[in-house]
Design a protein around this motif. Structure first.
Motif, PDB file in Angstrom:
ATOM      1  N   VAL A  84       0.844  -1.194   0.000  1.00  0.00           N
ATOM      2  CA  VAL A  84       0.000   0.000   0.000  1.00  0.00           C
ATOM      3  C   VAL A  84       0.880   1.245   0.000  1.00  0.00           C
ATOM      4  CG1 VAL A  84      -1.860  -1.170   1.258  1.00  0.00           C
ATOM      5  CG2 VAL A  84      -0.164   0.154   2.530  1.00  0.00           C
ATOM      6  N   SER A  85       0.349   2.333  -0.547  1.00  0.00           N
ATOM      7  CA  SER A  85       1.052   3.614  -0.496  1.00  0.00           C
ATOM      8  C   SER A  85       0.423   4.465   0.592  1.00  0.00           C
ATOM      9  CB  SER A  85       0.979   4.316  -1.859  1.00  0.00           C
ATOM     10  OG  SER A  85      -0.361   4.594  -2.198  1.00  0.00           O
ATOM     11  N   ASP A  86       0.932   5.665   0.731  1.00  0.00           N
ATOM     12  CA  ASP A  86       0.384   6.585   1.725  1.00  0.00           C
ATOM     13  C   ASP A  86      -1.103   6.793   1.489  1.00  0.00           C
ATOM     14  OD1 ASP A  86      -0.106   8.564   3.533  1.00  0.00           O
ATOM     15  OD2 ASP A  86       1.098  10.089   2.563  1.00  0.00           O
ATOM     16  N   ALA A  87      -1.488   6.954   0.226  1.00  0.00           N
ATOM     17  CA  ALA A  87      -2.885   7.131  -0.157  1.00  0.00           C
ATOM     18  C   ALA A  87      -2.999   6.903  -1.658  1.00  0.00           C
ATOM     19  CB  ALA A  87      -3.375   8.525   0.201  1.00  0.00           C
ATOM     20  N   GLY A  88      -4.098   6.295  -2.076  1.00  0.00           N
ATOM     21  CA  GLY A  88      -4.306   6.050  -3.495  1.00  0.00           C
ATOM     22  C   GLY A  88      -3.732   4.718  -3.937  1.00  0.00           C
ATOM     23  N   THR A  89      -3.426   4.618  -5.227  1.00  0.00           N
ATOM     24  CA  THR A  89      -2.947   3.380  -5.816  1.00  0.00           C
ATOM     25  C   THR A  89      -1.422   3.338  -5.818  1.00  0.00           C
ATOM     26  OG1 THR A  89      -4.892   3.252  -7.240  1.00  0.00           O
ATOM     27  CG2 THR A  89      -2.994   1.924  -7.879  1.00  0.00           C
ATOM     28  N   PRO A  90      -0.813   2.292  -5.258  1.00  0.00           N
ATOM     29  CA  PRO A  90       0.650   2.188  -5.257  1.00  0.00           C
ATOM     30  C   PRO A  90       1.230   2.288  -6.667  1.00  0.00           C
ATOM     31  CG  PRO A  90      -0.301   0.550  -3.798  1.00  0.00           C
ATOM     32  CD  PRO A  90      -1.451   1.168  -4.551  1.00  0.00           C
ATOM     33  N   LEU A  91       2.468   2.759  -6.746  1.00  0.00           N
ATOM     34  CA  LEU A  91       3.236   2.921  -7.977  1.00  0.00           C
ATOM     35  C   LEU A  91       2.864   4.178  -8.761  1.00  0.00           C
ATOM     36  CD1 LEU A  91       3.485  -0.237  -7.388  1.00  0.00           C
ATOM     37  CD2 LEU A  91       4.089  -0.421  -9.793  1.00  0.00           C
ATOM     38  N   ILE A  92       1.683   4.780  -8.509  1.00  0.00           N
ATOM     39  CA  ILE A  92       1.297   5.980  -9.245  1.00  0.00           C
ATOM     40  C   ILE A  92       1.897   7.178  -8.517  1.00  0.00           C
ATOM     41  CG2 ILE A  92      -0.600   7.269 -10.256  1.00  0.00           C
ATOM     42  CD1 ILE A  92      -0.304   4.372 -11.229  1.00  0.00           C
ATOM     43  N   SER A  93       3.139   7.517  -8.888  1.00  0.00           N
ATOM     44  CA  SER A  93       3.957   8.521  -8.189  1.00  0.00           C
ATOM     45  C   SER A  93       4.178   8.137  -6.735  1.00  0.00           C
ATOM     46  CB  SER A  93       3.315   9.921  -8.278  1.00  0.00           C
ATOM     47  OG  SER A  93       3.537  10.468  -9.547  1.00  0.00           O
ATOM     48  N   ASP A  94       4.162   6.861  -6.462  1.00  0.00           N
ATOM     49  CA  ASP A  94       4.421   6.324  -5.127  1.00  0.00           C
ATOM     50  C   ASP A  94       5.333   5.114  -5.252  1.00  0.00           C
ATOM     51  OD1 ASP A  94       3.018   8.047  -3.394  1.00  0.00           O
ATOM     52  OD2 ASP A  94       1.115   7.097  -3.888  1.00  0.00           O
ATOM     53  N   PRO A  95       5.969   4.685  -4.153  1.00  0.00           N
ATOM     54  CA  PRO A  95       6.867   3.523  -4.210  1.00  0.00           C
ATOM     55  C   PRO A  95       6.121   2.250  -4.597  1.00  0.00           C
ATOM     56  CG  PRO A  95       7.166   4.773  -2.181  1.00  0.00           C
ATOM     57  CD  PRO A  95       5.922   5.306  -2.823  1.00  0.00           C
ATOM     58  N   GLY A  96       6.887   1.255  -5.012  1.00  0.00           N
ATOM     59  CA  GLY A  96       6.319  -0.053  -5.296  1.00  0.00           C
ATOM     60  C   GLY A  96       6.766  -0.671  -6.600  1.00  0.00           C
ATOM     61  N   TYR A  97       7.236   0.145  -7.547  1.00  0.00           N
ATOM     62  CA  TYR A  97       7.610  -0.405  -8.844  1.00  0.00           C
ATOM     63  C   TYR A  97       8.716  -1.447  -8.729  1.00  0.00           C
ATOM     64  CZ  TYR A  97       9.777  -0.873 -13.398  1.00  0.00           C
ATOM     65  OH  TYR A  97      10.332  -1.401 -14.536  1.00  0.00           O
ATOM     66  N   THR A  98       9.716  -1.162  -7.910  1.00  0.00           N
ATOM     67  CA  THR A  98      10.839  -2.088  -7.769  1.00  0.00           C
ATOM     68  C   THR A  98      10.361  -3.462  -7.323  1.00  0.00           C
ATOM     69  OG1 THR A  98      12.356  -0.281  -7.220  1.00  0.00           O
ATOM     70  CG2 THR A  98      13.040  -2.497  -6.585  1.00  0.00           C
ATOM     71  N   LEU A  99       9.489  -3.502  -6.342  1.00  0.00           N
ATOM     72  CA  LEU A  99       8.976  -4.770  -5.825  1.00  0.00           C
ATOM     73  C   LEU A  99       8.102  -5.476  -6.847  1.00  0.00           C
ATOM     74  CD1 LEU A  99       8.516  -6.823  -3.571  1.00  0.00           C
ATOM     75  CD2 LEU A  99       6.669  -5.339  -2.709  1.00  0.00           C
ATOM     76  N   TYR A 163       0.660  15.990 -10.773  1.00  0.00           N
ATOM     77  CA  TYR A 163       0.590  16.298  -9.350  1.00  0.00           C
ATOM     78  C   TYR A 163       1.487  17.501  -9.073  1.00  0.00           C
ATOM     79  CZ  TYR A 163      -1.404  11.614  -8.465  1.00  0.00           C
ATOM     80  OH  TYR A 163      -2.199  10.495  -8.438  1.00  0.00           O
ATOM     81  N   GLU A 164       1.138  18.265  -8.057  1.00  0.00           N
ATOM     82  CA  GLU A 164       2.016  19.341  -7.637  1.00  0.00           C
ATOM     83  C   GLU A 164       1.755  19.667  -6.178  1.00  0.00           C
ATOM     84  OE1 GLU A 164       4.703  20.567  -7.461  1.00  0.00           O
ATOM     85  OE2 GLU A 164       4.907  21.726  -9.315  1.00  0.00           O
ATOM     86  N   SER A 165       2.807  20.043  -5.475  1.00  0.00           N
ATOM     87  CA  SER A 165       2.631  20.473  -4.100  1.00  0.00           C
ATOM     88  C   SER A 165       2.026  21.875  -4.113  1.00  0.00           C
ATOM     89  CB  SER A 165       3.971  20.489  -3.359  1.00  0.00           C
ATOM     90  OG  SER A 165       4.808  21.500  -3.878  1.00  0.00           O
ATOM     91  N   ALA A 166       1.243  22.171  -3.104  1.00  0.00           N
ATOM     92  CA  ALA A 166       0.553  23.460  -3.067  1.00  0.00           C
ATOM     93  C   ALA A 166       1.538  24.630  -3.085  1.00  0.00           C
ATOM     94  CB  ALA A 166      -0.338  23.530  -1.829  1.00  0.00           C
ATOM     95  N   GLU A 221      -3.233  19.086  -1.021  1.00  0.00           N
ATOM     96  CA  GLU A 221      -2.680  18.321  -2.141  1.00  0.00           C
ATOM     97  C   GLU A 221      -3.445  18.659  -3.413  1.00  0.00           C
ATOM     98  OE1 GLU A 221      -3.060  14.325  -0.797  1.00  0.00           O
ATOM     99  OE2 GLU A 221      -1.389  14.475   0.602  1.00  0.00           O
ATOM    100  N   MET A 222      -2.717  18.785  -4.525  1.00  0.00           N
ATOM    101  CA  MET A 222      -3.318  19.239  -5.771  1.00  0.00           C
ATOM    102  C   MET A 222      -3.076  18.281  -6.930  1.00  0.00           C
ATOM    103  SD  MET A 222      -2.531  23.308  -5.981  1.00  0.00           S
ATOM    104  CE  MET A 222      -3.218  24.488  -4.795  1.00  0.00           C
ATOM    105  N   VAL A 223      -4.082  18.208  -7.797  1.00  0.00           N
ATOM    106  CA  VAL A 223      -3.925  17.618  -9.120  1.00  0.00           C
ATOM    107  C   VAL A 223      -4.216  18.744 -10.099  1.00  0.00           C
ATOM    108  CG1 VAL A 223      -4.675  15.853 -10.747  1.00  0.00           C
ATOM    109  CG2 VAL A 223      -4.729  15.381  -8.296  1.00  0.00           C
ATOM    110  N   ILE A 224      -3.314  18.968 -11.052  1.00  0.00           N
ATOM    111  CA  ILE A 224      -3.515  19.987 -12.074  1.00  0.00           C
ATOM    112  C   ILE A 224      -3.780  19.288 -13.399  1.00  0.00           C
ATOM    113  CG2 ILE A 224      -2.503  21.929 -13.330  1.00  0.00           C
ATOM    114  CD1 ILE A 224      -0.803  22.534 -10.889  1.00  0.00           C
TER     115      ILE A 224
END
Length: 286
Positions: A84-99, A163-166, A221-224
Motif C-alpha cells: 500500500v502507499s500513503d494514499a491512493g494506488t501504489p506505484l502511481i507517483s508512489d513507491p512499489g515499482y521495484t517490488l 501532481y504538484e505540491s501546493a 494536495e493538488m492535481v492539475i
C-alpha cells in the motif's frame, strides 16, 4: 478463510475519506501475513479505523532497494503480502515499482485490488476530455527543467494530468502559461474526497489570480489538469510566435520585440510581452 499464500496484493487505499476503502481491500488487509506500507503511521490509522490488526513493514523510496529482496523471500516462502502507499494506488507517483517488477520477473502472482486514484478521481470530475489523457507525475522543481518538461508534452492532444505540491503550484501554473499559452482550459483539483475538496476551472491566468488572491487555495494536495493541444495550426502559430520573440529579443528591448513579433505573427502584443517577461527575454534598455 485465509488468502492464498505467496501472493503479492497491490492494494489501493483512500486518498482522503476512509469510507472509500472497498470491502475486498478490507478483507485482504485483514488476512495477509504482512503489509508493506509507504507511511506506516497513515496505514496504522486506516487499519485502526476498520479494526484490522496486521504486521506493518515500512517500505518507501529510501529503503525499497534494500528491502525488496527480503519481501521477495517472504513471498517465495509462501507468505502473502499487501503493498500500500500513503494514499491512493501504489506505484502511481508512489513507491512499489521495484517490488512489483521484481516479483513479476520471478513469476510470482500479483493481484491488484483496485480503488482510489487521485488521477482518475480528478479527471472524472474535471469537465476536461477523458477519452485520452497523459499522466505526468510531479514536475521537476528547477524552473528550466520544468519548462523543458512542459515543452516535451506541448503537442500531446490528450488531457495532461500532473501532481504538484501546493507551495509550488503558482510557479508551475506560470510555467504552463509561458510554454503553452493562455488559451487552454486548466483545472485544479484540491483536497480530493476531503472536507475542503475544491475544483477550480479557467485559464492559467484565471487560476493564478485565484490562488494569489486566496491563500487557502494554496494549501493541501493538488492535481492539475491541462486541456490537450488544440489543432496543430494553432499550436504551430504559438510556437512560431515564441521563436520569433526569442530571436528579436536578443537584439532589442522586450517591449519593442513583443510589438514587432505581434506585427509579424498576428499574436497579441500584451500577451507576448508577458510571455517574454516569464521567459526572461529581452535586452535591457540603456
Amino acid at each position: 478463510m485465509r488468502q492464498q499464500a505467496g501472493i503479492l496484493y497491490v492494494v489501493a487505499t483512500p486518498i482522503g475519506n476512509l469510507g472509500d476503502l472497498g470491502e475486498r481491500a478490507r478483507l485482504v488487509l485483514g488476512e495477509v501475513d504482512a503489509i508493506a506500507a509507504e507511511d506506516t503511521r497513515a496505514t496504522r490509522r486506516l487499519l485502526a479505523h476498520f479494526g484490522i490488526s496486521a504486521k506493518l513493514i515500512a517500505y518507501h523510496d529510501h529503503n525499497e532497494s534494500e528491502l525488496t529482496p527480503r519481501l521477495l523471500d517472504m513471498l517465495d516462502s509462501g507468505r502473502s503480502l499487501a503493498l500500500v502507499s500513503d494514499a491512493g494506488t501504489p506505484l502511481i507517483s508512489d513507491p512499489g515499482y521495484t517490488l512489483v517488477a521484481a516479483a513479476r520477473a520471478r513469476g510470482l502472482t500479483i493481484v491488484p485490488i483496485p480503488g482510489a486514484s487521485a488521477v482518475i478521481c480528478a479527471l472524472s470530475a474535471s469537465g476536461l476530455p477523458s477519452d485520452r489523457f497523459l499522466f505526468l507525475g510531479f514536475p521537476p522543481r528547477a524552473q528550466a527543467r520544468r519548462r523543458a518538461w512542459i515543452e516535451s508534452v506541448a503537442r500531446e492532444p490528450g488531457t495532461l494530468v500532473l501532481y504538484e505540491s501546493a507551495k509550488r503550484a503558482l510557479e508551475t501554473l506560470r510555467d504552463l502559461r509561458a510554454v503553452l499559452g493562455d488559451q487552454r482550459r486548466l483545472v485544479i483539483a484540491r483536497e480530493l474526497t476531503k472536507q475542503f475538496e475544491t475544483f477550480l476551472l479557467g485559464s492559467a491566468t484565471t487560476l493564478i489570480t485565484r490562488l494569489e488572491s486566496d491563500p487557502e487555495q494554496q494549501l493541501g494536495e493538488m492535481v492539475i489538469l491541462v486541456e490537450g493541444c488544440p489543432d496543430s495550426e494553432t499550436q504551430t502559430a504559438h510556437n512560431e510566435s515564441i521563436r520569433v520573440l526569442r530571436i528579436l529579443s536578443e537584439s532589442m528591448p522586450l517591449r519593442q520585440a513583443a510589438a514587432l513579433t505581434a506585427r509579424l505573427t498576428g499574436s497579441k502584443k500584451n500577451a507576448l510581452y508577458r510571455l517574454g517577461l516569464e521567459l526572461g527575454l529581452g535586452v535591457k534598455s540603456p
